[in-house]
Every structure is written in C-alpha cells, then in structure tokens.
Write a protein that holds these residues in place. Structure first.
Motif, PDB file in Angstrom:
ATOM      1  N   PRO A   1       9.870   7.685  25.817  1.00  0.00           N
ATOM      2  CA  PRO A   1      10.163   7.324  24.267  1.00  0.00           C
ATOM      3  C   PRO A   1      11.002   6.312  24.099  1.00  0.00           C
ATOM      4  O   PRO A   1      12.299   6.372  24.656  1.00  0.00           O
ATOM      5  N   ASP A   2      10.844   5.333  23.377  1.00  0.00           N
ATOM      6  CA  ASP A   2      11.743   4.065  23.121  1.00  0.00           C
ATOM      7  C   ASP A   2      12.995   4.876  22.375  1.00  0.00           C
ATOM      8  O   ASP A   2      12.698   5.637  21.430  1.00  0.00           O
ATOM      9  N   PRO A   3      14.298   4.178  22.674  1.00  0.00           N
ATOM     10  CA  PRO A   3      15.315   4.937  21.940  1.00  0.00           C
ATOM     11  C   PRO A   3      15.279   4.622  20.574  1.00  0.00           C
ATOM     12  O   PRO A   3      15.817   5.368  19.719  1.00  0.00           O
ATOM     13  N   ARG A   4      14.629   3.455  19.903  1.00  0.00           N
ATOM     14  CA  ARG A   4      14.399   3.322  18.378  1.00  0.00           C
ATOM     15  C   ARG A   4      13.574   4.347  17.709  1.00  0.00           C
ATOM     16  O   ARG A   4      13.917   4.695  16.707  1.00  0.00           O
ATOM     17  N   LEU A   5      12.727   4.862  18.600  1.00  0.00           N
ATOM     18  CA  LEU A   5      11.648   5.857  17.920  1.00  0.00           C
ATOM     19  C   LEU A   5      12.646   7.327  18.036  1.00  0.00           C
ATOM     20  O   LEU A   5      12.381   8.003  16.918  1.00  0.00           O
ATOM     21  N   LEU A   6      13.265   7.418  18.893  1.00  0.00           N
ATOM     22  CA  LEU A   6      14.132   8.582  19.035  1.00  0.00           C
ATOM     23  C   LEU A   6      15.182   8.842  17.881  1.00  0.00           C
ATOM     24  O   LEU A   6      15.623   9.631  17.722  1.00  0.00           O
ATOM     25  N   ARG A   7      15.428   7.641  17.317  1.00  0.00           N
ATOM     26  CA  ARG A   7      16.511   7.538  16.236  1.00  0.00           C
ATOM     27  C   ARG A   7      15.804   8.247  14.765  1.00  0.00           C
ATOM     28  O   ARG A   7      16.800   8.392  13.926  1.00  0.00           O
ATOM     29  N   ILE A   8      14.557   8.144  14.852  1.00  0.00           N
ATOM     30  CA  ILE A   8      14.052   8.627  13.502  1.00  0.00           C
ATOM     31  C   ILE A   8      14.110  10.412  13.506  1.00  0.00           C
ATOM     32  O   ILE A   8      13.656  10.723  14.449  1.00  0.00           O
ATOM     33  N   THR A   9      14.670  10.912  12.490  1.00  0.00           N
ATOM     34  CA  THR A   9      14.839  12.216  12.391  1.00  0.00           C
ATOM     35  C   THR A   9      13.663  12.690  11.452  1.00  0.00           C
ATOM     36  O   THR A   9      12.745  12.284  10.732  1.00  0.00           O
ATOM     37  N   VAL A  10      13.595  14.126  11.545  1.00  0.00           N
ATOM     38  CA  VAL A  10      12.738  14.870  10.869  1.00  0.00           C
ATOM     39  C   VAL A  10      12.800  14.948   9.527  1.00  0.00           C
ATOM     40  O   VAL A  10      11.738  14.610   8.799  1.00  0.00           O
TER      41      VAL A  10
ATOM     42  N   GLY B   1       1.083  -1.106   0.073  1.00  0.00           N
ATOM     43  CA  GLY B   1      -0.068  -0.119   0.174  1.00  0.00           C
ATOM     44  C   GLY B   1       0.700   1.476   0.009  1.00  0.00           C
ATOM     45  O   GLY B   1       2.049   1.255   0.058  1.00  0.00           O
ATOM     46  N   PRO B   2       0.363   2.402  -0.068  1.00  0.00           N
ATOM     47  CA  PRO B   2       0.851   3.650  -0.109  1.00  0.00           C
ATOM     48  C   PRO B   2       1.390   4.034   1.431  1.00  0.00           C
ATOM     49  O   PRO B   2       1.027   5.381   1.701  1.00  0.00           O
ATOM     50  N   HIS B   3       2.091   3.225   2.022  1.00  0.00           N
ATOM     51  CA  HIS B   3       2.503   3.463   3.327  1.00  0.00           C
ATOM     52  C   HIS B   3       3.790   3.204   3.613  1.00  0.00           C
ATOM     53  O   HIS B   3       4.634   2.320   3.035  1.00  0.00           O
ATOM     54  N   VAL B   4       4.515   4.114   4.299  1.00  0.00           N
ATOM     55  CA  VAL B   4       5.766   4.004   5.079  1.00  0.00           C
ATOM     56  C   VAL B   4       5.899   3.629   6.483  1.00  0.00           C
ATOM     57  O   VAL B   4       5.555   4.466   7.132  1.00  0.00           O
ATOM     58  N   ALA B   5       6.662   2.557   6.612  1.00  0.00           N
ATOM     59  CA  ALA B   5       6.906   2.539   8.213  1.00  0.00           C
ATOM     60  C   ALA B   5       8.373   2.596   8.673  1.00  0.00           C
ATOM     61  O   ALA B   5       9.392   2.216   7.901  1.00  0.00           O
ATOM     62  N   LEU B   6       8.576   3.480   9.394  1.00  0.00           N
ATOM     63  CA  LEU B   6       9.799   4.033   9.554  1.00  0.00           C
ATOM     64  C   LEU B   6      10.223   3.181  11.169  1.00  0.00           C
ATOM     65  O   LEU B   6       9.519   3.445  11.986  1.00  0.00           O
ATOM     66  N   TRP B   7      11.487   2.818  11.169  1.00  0.00           N
ATOM     67  CA  TRP B   7      11.860   1.923  12.326  1.00  0.00           C
ATOM     68  C   TRP B   7      13.286   1.885  12.253  1.00  0.00           C
ATOM     69  O   TRP B   7      14.082   1.400  11.239  1.00  0.00           O
ATOM     70  N   HIS B   8      14.082   1.769  13.461  1.00  0.00           N
ATOM     71  CA  HIS B   8      15.530   1.576  13.644  1.00  0.00           C
ATOM     72  C   HIS B   8      15.820   0.724  14.602  1.00  0.00           C
ATOM     73  O   HIS B   8      16.762   1.003  15.434  1.00  0.00           O
ATOM     74  N   GLY B   9      14.859  -0.244  14.434  1.00  0.00           N
ATOM     75  CA  GLY B   9      15.221  -1.610  15.264  1.00  0.00           C
ATOM     76  C   GLY B   9      15.798  -2.648  14.318  1.00  0.00           C
ATOM     77  O   GLY B   9      16.061  -2.681  13.161  1.00  0.00           O
ATOM     78  N   THR B  10      16.199  -3.849  14.997  1.00  0.00           N
ATOM     79  CA  THR B  10      16.517  -4.978  14.588  1.00  0.00           C
ATOM     80  C   THR B  10      15.640  -5.974  14.852  1.00  0.00           C
ATOM     81  O   THR B  10      14.924  -5.910  15.789  1.00  0.00           O
ATOM     82  N   GLY B  11      15.982  -7.383  14.526  1.00  0.00           N
ATOM     83  CA  GLY B  11      15.000  -8.338  14.817  1.00  0.00           C
ATOM     84  C   GLY B  11      15.028  -8.601  16.673  1.00  0.00           C
ATOM     85  O   GLY B  11      15.580  -7.716  17.081  1.00  0.00           O
TER      86      GLY B  11
END
Length: 312
Positions: free
Chosen positions: A288-297, A267-277
């Motif tokens: 706020p989860d550290p993985r969430l904070l790694r996402i930049t503007v 679909g026309p969707h983007v999921a941003l995530w800075h985690g691993t398995g």
C-alpha cells in the motif's frame, strides 16, 4: 458504411474515462459506424454509452482484428507510443488520431502531457482534429437489470494492485459504521477479491449475504452502483462507475493524484489524498502506498457525513 475505430483495450476505469471522447466522435461522424476495440468483458457497458455501435474484442496492445475496408478514422485512445500506434496504423485508416511524444516524435498529432487528467487527455486529442468534446459528458444509461440490493451502501476494498488497496480492517470499520446507520451494506469485488470482501464483511459484522463479490458480473455491478446510496472505494473502476451514475462517492487515492484520475469537482464526490504535486508513485506496487495509508477511518466517515449535508 464508413467506420470510426477507437482503440481503448484497457480496464473498466479506463473505459469510463473515455466516454466523452467516444460521444464526441459519434456526434462528429453521425453517418459512420463507431467501433470500439476493447476487452469483451466491457460489452455490456459499451451498449450503455449510446456512442458505440459495435465492440471489437481485443486485449491490451494486441492487434486489432479489423476485417474489411479500412476505417475512415482510427483513434488511439490507449497511449502515446509505437506499441499502441502500430495497431492503428495497421488498419490503413485515412485519418489517424494519435498523440506525439518523445517515443513517437514524428506523429502528426498533439504532444502528450503526463500531467493531464485522463478524461481531458482524450478530449484534447479528438479536438485537435476539430471534434468538440465535453469532459463532463460522463454519465451512462442505467442497465435494465434490477440491482441485487436496492439503495445499498457499496464498499469496494479491492484494486488491481496492492499499492492502491486501503487496509481491509479500515474498510471494515467504515462498513460497520454505515451498517449502524441503517444502510444495507454490500462488499463488492471481482471473483479474485472474494476472500478480501469476505474478510471485510466479517470484520464489519455483516453476514455472508452482504458479499456479492464475484457473482454480479459487470451488468449486475453497474445496476448495483447506479441504484446505490453511496460508494466507498479505492482508486479503481468502481469509483468511475459512481461518477458515471452521479452516485455520491468517497474515493481513496494513494500513488496517483486525483488531479490525474479523480472524479469531477462539480459532482457529489470526495477524493481523499495525502500527497502533494509531482509525478505519481508506483500504481503497480506490491505494498500500500504511504499516501494511501495516511487516510484515516475518521476522515472517510467525515467525508461520508459531508456528502449527506446540504452545501452551505
């Protein structure tokens, strides 16, 4: 008339991930009344699935107020252990569709998989009883209500717990950029999130009229999202509404991988995530989860730009 009772007494996102299973059961039992045991607040959306005849109000892990002869089928679309199995057993249904797990090893059902996507999980459960289900069958009918703002860029900075809330100043920067492009930007949220939404609007230089948070009700929110140009949100119910209406979206993930709760890849969707398995973090955490904070503007703005570009 026989009845099929489905237990899914959770929130908005949980409700929407169950839509393919509801529809599969409706198709499999066309002569039965389909009843969803769920919070009363979800009634407006239950009517938009085309699969639910009646909503039976109940709360999470509360008894199901079933009255009358036992349903022909009762389905635990809630969990995998005794706490959610007991309300199903109490109905006396002849057929009880439930997951087995370490907490309930004697249940006659498929074994729970912690690493399964939430949509696929409930499809697999009903398929164990010969009910074909399509995990892609997620779209809802649009509400009859007019959206409060047409073709809006919807920015939703809230989430049930701080672990899943990207910082307000970053949402404000995204909202400011969308407004600079000429989008009518609205900041949504629950009544409890109105102060957060107002802070985001102020940081973006938007007027107070850009903050319908807490005023739309679920029907108005669904109408707003169904007509939206784009949705930017945390991993929460509004992101699933964007999926339900095929609206371009960017969702920010932190403690929980999009492999478990993310939008469909086609679909026309983007999921941003800075985690691993590995296993998820604490989705109920107070920071706020550290993985969430790694996402930049800049990442979010690049994802939005990509959604507006034709593939290839």
């Amino acid at each position: 008339m026989p009845a099929v009772l489905m237990l899914r007494a959770l929130g908005l996102g949980d409700f929407l991930t169950g839509v393919p299973a509801y529809r599969a059961l409706r198709r499999a039992y066309p002569d039965a009344e389909t009843v969803l045991a769920a919070p009363e607040a979800l009634r407006p959306l239950a009517e938009l699935t085309g699969a639910i005849d009646r909503l039976l109000p109940t709360g999470e892990l509360r008894p199901i107020p079933w009255d009358g002869p036992p349903p022909a089928v009762a389905v635990d679309l809630h969990g995998n252990g005794p706490a959610s199995h007991r309300p199903i057993d109490a109905t006396g249904a002849a057929t009880r569709m439930m997951y087995a797990s370490a907490a309930a090893p004697d249940v006659d059902g498929p074994w729970w998989d912690d690493d399964e996507h939430e949509v696929a999980r409930w499809c697999r459960l009903v398929e164990r009883w010969g009910v074909p289900a399509d995990p892609g069958d997620l779209l809802l009918r649009a509400p009859a209500a007019e959206p409060p703002v047409r073709r809006a860029a919807v920015v939703h900075p809230g989430a049930a717990f701080p672990a899943r809330r990207w910082p307000a100043d970053r949402f404000a920067a995204v909202a400011r950029a969308l407004a600079a492009e000429g989008h009518p930007v609205v900041i949504t949220g629950t009544a409890a999130e109105r102060d957060l939404a107002a802070a985001v609007a102020e940081g973006a230089g938007l007027p107070a009229t850009a903050v319908p948070a807490g005023t739309t009700g679920l029907t108005g929110l669904a109408a707003l999202v169904a007509d939206a140009a784009v949705v930017v949100s945390n991993d929460t119910g509004v992101s699933h509404l964007a999926t339900a209406y095929g609206v371009p979206s960017v969702t920010l993930f932190g403690p929980v991988s999009p492999a478990l709760w993310g939008p469909p890849e086609d679909g026309p969707h983007v999921a941003l995530w800075h985690g691993t398995g590995g296993r998820p973090g604490d989705a109920h955490g107070g920071e706020p989860d550290p993985r969430l904070l790694r996402i930049t503007v800049d990442e979010v703005l690049a994802a939005l730009a990509g959604l507006r570009q034709p593939a290839g």
